[in-house]
Design a protein around this motif. Structure first.
Motif, PDB file in Angstrom:
ATOM      1  N   SER A 294       0.814  -1.210   0.000  1.00 49.66           N
ATOM      2  CA  SER A 294       0.000   0.000   0.000  1.00 49.66           C
ATOM      3  C   SER A 294       0.854   1.269   0.000  1.00 49.66           C
ATOM      4  O   SER A 294       0.530   2.255  -0.652  1.00 49.66           O
ATOM      5  CB  SER A 294      -0.940   0.006   1.209  1.00 49.66           C
ATOM      6  N   THR A 295       1.966   1.240   0.724  1.00 52.39           N
ATOM      7  CA  THR A 295       2.834   2.423   0.789  1.00 52.39           C
ATOM      8  C   THR A 295       4.114   2.246  -0.031  1.00 52.39           C
ATOM      9  O   THR A 295       4.960   3.128  -0.040  1.00 52.39           O
ATOM     10  CB  THR A 295       3.225   2.717   2.254  1.00 52.39           C
ATOM     11  N   LYS A 296       4.228   1.076  -0.686  1.00 55.84           N
ATOM     12  CA  LYS A 296       5.419   0.766  -1.479  1.00 55.84           C
ATOM     13  C   LYS A 296       6.693   0.956  -0.649  1.00 55.84           C
ATOM     14  O   LYS A 296       7.652   1.605  -1.045  1.00 55.84           O
ATOM     15  CB  LYS A 296       5.474   1.631  -2.731  1.00 55.84           C
ATOM     16  N   THR A 297       6.620   0.375   0.558  1.00 59.15           N
ATOM     17  CA  THR A 297       7.721   0.471   1.516  1.00 59.15           C
ATOM     18  C   THR A 297       8.194  -0.931   1.858  1.00 59.15           C
ATOM     19  O   THR A 297       7.386  -1.855   1.976  1.00 59.15           O
ATOM     20  CB  THR A 297       7.266   1.189   2.802  1.00 59.15           C
ATOM     21  N   GLY A 298       9.484  -1.103   2.029  1.00 55.41           N
ATOM     22  CA  GLY A 298       9.996  -2.415   2.383  1.00 55.41           C
ATOM     23  C   GLY A 298      11.369  -2.363   3.007  1.00 55.41           C
ATOM     24  O   GLY A 298      12.092  -1.374   2.879  1.00 55.41           O
ATOM     25  N   LEU A 299      11.696  -3.428   3.722  1.00 60.22           N
ATOM     26  CA  LEU A 299      13.026  -3.583   4.307  1.00 60.22           C
ATOM     27  C   LEU A 299      13.508  -4.987   3.965  1.00 60.22           C
ATOM     28  O   LEU A 299      12.818  -5.964   4.247  1.00 60.22           O
ATOM     29  CB  LEU A 299      13.002  -3.366   5.817  1.00 60.22           C
ATOM     30  N   ARG A 300      14.671  -5.080   3.327  1.00 62.10           N
ATOM     31  CA  ARG A 300      15.218  -6.372   2.938  1.00 62.10           C
ATOM     32  C   ARG A 300      16.482  -6.672   3.731  1.00 62.10           C
ATOM     33  O   ARG A 300      17.317  -5.788   3.941  1.00 62.10           O
ATOM     34  CB  ARG A 300      15.550  -6.390   1.440  1.00 62.10           C
ATOM     35  N   CYS A 301      16.594  -7.925   4.155  1.00 57.64           N
ATOM     36  CA  CYS A 301      17.810  -8.414   4.816  1.00 57.64           C
ATOM     37  C   CYS A 301      18.330  -9.582   3.992  1.00 57.64           C
ATOM     38  O   CYS A 301      17.668 -10.621   3.902  1.00 57.64           O
ATOM     39  CB  CYS A 301      17.511  -8.857   6.243  1.00 57.64           C
ATOM     40  N   ILE A 302      19.491  -9.413   3.396  1.00 59.02           N
ATOM     41  CA  ILE A 302      20.013 -10.411   2.468  1.00 59.02           C
ATOM     42  C   ILE A 302      21.417 -10.846   2.883  1.00 59.02           C
ATOM     43  O   ILE A 302      22.276 -10.013   3.177  1.00 59.02           O
ATOM     44  CB  ILE A 302      20.047  -9.860   1.025  1.00 59.02           C
TER      45      ILE A 302
END
Length: 467
Positions: A134-142
């Motif tokens: 909905s807010t086009k927000t994300g956090l990735r841990c790779i």
């Protein structure tokens, strides 16, 4: 890894070294369930409640720049301190874990120790995080395969990164660290408590978790950390019972997934179905039912849980876990796996448990069953490799995947024994866990059941042949 417990129910002091297969036997009210619940409670607390401290400057840099490269070597260096802090915090939650008055745990101590070589960074590639469409927000841990760095990326198209709550960033990093760094010593854990039979019957009527959360949320402000909320929820039941009920209520959703066991070790699922005497099924129309195998009567049947046998209900959560949830690296905890099983099926259950550890799932059980312990003893002795043992295994239908290594096994008896309490210079008699010796050629040195069996045989002999 080793757990140390002080003042837990009947247990005054005990040390529990975990193996691939860990067994606690003993008489009723000897402390077996207290130890089991304490270990499971810590595993759940670690995975769902406890938060590894992430330095504020790391959080700030992630929110300012959208990027951070976290060196896992630093986490490894701090691992013992992190676990010690988790144990201290967990001790403060024991009243909730056991759903008991806080005074019962005034003197309780729970510790976990591990050696440095037990803490192994998962070499597999890891990709995790959270995302809001909905807010086009994300956090990735790779983490790359074979890598020792965790790359953290925070992005948002519609929200200022600095407005994202800290606890969301902290939780995402925690999930990654627990999976990548700590899973070798603190695996994902599933429990089947001794109360699982009742949970199977009343699974639709019982809704502990939802009611507690809704009640607690109604008393909170609009802004709250859900993980703090989770730690504050108090149940009327011990966590293992509570979690078994919640799992039983979600079987329609659980049914949609396939476990590692089903994908890679289907023979274990087939062996479980043999113990069960049929299979579980979920339909949108009828819900959950049990279909007995038709090898005896030649006709198909569908039974609801209240129409099914007690063994079918006792095996419900275990069956759904094995077929739909289990992952290699997990730990399965079963309080009395023999519950409502015929002796023949208790032997089959012992073979199933060994098959699980041989495919990478750790198992921790408490038991009153002489049949399970003796069958495990057979599986241990048959693994000697000598020609006549191979012949016996083939003749009796034992698969290689059912044979047990002594190095994988730890057996304890909950009973009185000599222990040196902290601060004391000599050993004294206290309720504890006594390690039972294990030998490749002789097997498990256990008199827990033999004494009772010998007494019964003596009485029978006197009745039959006495003057």
């Amino acid at each position: 890894m080793k757990f140390t417990l002080e003042h837990f129910g009947a247990i005054r002091y005990a040390e529990l070294n975990m193996g691939d297969l860990t067994i606690i036997c003993g008489e009723n009210n000897s402390g077996k369930t207290y130890v089991t619940y304490a270990v499971y409670g810590f595993m759940y607390f670690w995975d769902n409640v406890y938060q590894i401290n992430i330095d504020s400057h790391i959080i700030k840099k992630i929110k300012d720049t959208g990027f951070y490269n976290l060196q896992l070597s630093q986490i490894i260096k701090d691992a013992h301190r992190i676990i010690e802090k988790a144990c201290r915090e967990y001790t403060g939650h024991l009243a909730s874990v056991f759903s008991a008055h806080e005074s019962k745990f005034d003197r309780s101590v729970f510790r976990m120790n591990f050696s440095s070589d037990e803490l192994i960074i998962d070499e597999r590639e890891h990709t995790g995080g959270i995302h809001s469409t909905s807010t086009k927000t994300g956090l990735r841990c790779i983490k790359e395969a074979g890598g020792h760095d965790l790359t953290i990326t925070l992005f948002s198209e519609e929200v200022d990164r600095r407005e994202i709550p800290d606890f969301i960033v902290i939780q995402a990093i925690n999930s990654a660290l627990k999976a990548v760094v700590f899973s070798s010593i603190l695996p994902n854990t599933f429990i089947a408590s001794a109360e699982r039979t009742g949970a199977a019957i009343f699974r639709r009527e019982l809704n502990f978790a939802r009611n507690k959360i809704l009640d607690t949320m109604s008393k909170k402000d609009a802004e709250f950390d859900p993980f703090v909320l989770l730690s504050q929820i108090k149940s009327d039941y011990a966590w293992p019972v509570d979690h078994n009920v919640d799992f039983a209520r979600s079987l329609e959703d659980v049914f949609k997934s396939e476990s590692d066991i089903l994908k890679k070790h289907k023979s274990i699922i087939d062996n479980f179905s043999d113990i069960l005497g049929g299979s579980y099924h979920v339909t949108d129309k009828d819900g959950l039912f049990f279909a007995p195998s038709n090898k005896n009567n030649g006709r198909k049947m569908q039974l609801s849980m209240d129409e099914s046998s007690s063994s079918v209900r006792a095996l419900l959560n275990i069956g759904f876990y094995l077929k739909h949830i289990a992952k290699v690296g997990d730990m399965l905890v079963i309080d009395e796996p023999e519950l409502n099983l015929h002796p023949r099926n208790q032997r089959k259950m012992a073979r199933l448990l060994v098959s699980l550890i041989n495919c990478g799932i750790k198992v921790f059980i408490t038991t009153h069953s002489d049949y399970i312990l003796r069958e495990l003893n057979n599986l241990l002795l048959l693994n000697g490799g000598r020609p006549h043992l191979v012949q016996i295994a083939e003749r009796e239908g034992y698969a290689k995947t059912e044979l047990l290594k002594s190095s994988s096994l730890r057996v304890y008896a909950a009973k009185a024994g000599l222990v040196q309490l902290p601060g004391n210079s000599r050993k004294t008699q206290n309720q504890t866990l006594v390690a039972i010796p294990i030998d490749d050629k002789i097997g498990i040195y256990s008199s827990s059941f033999d004494d009772v069996i010998n007494e019964m045989n003596r009485i029978t002999d006197d009745i039959m042949f006495g003057g």
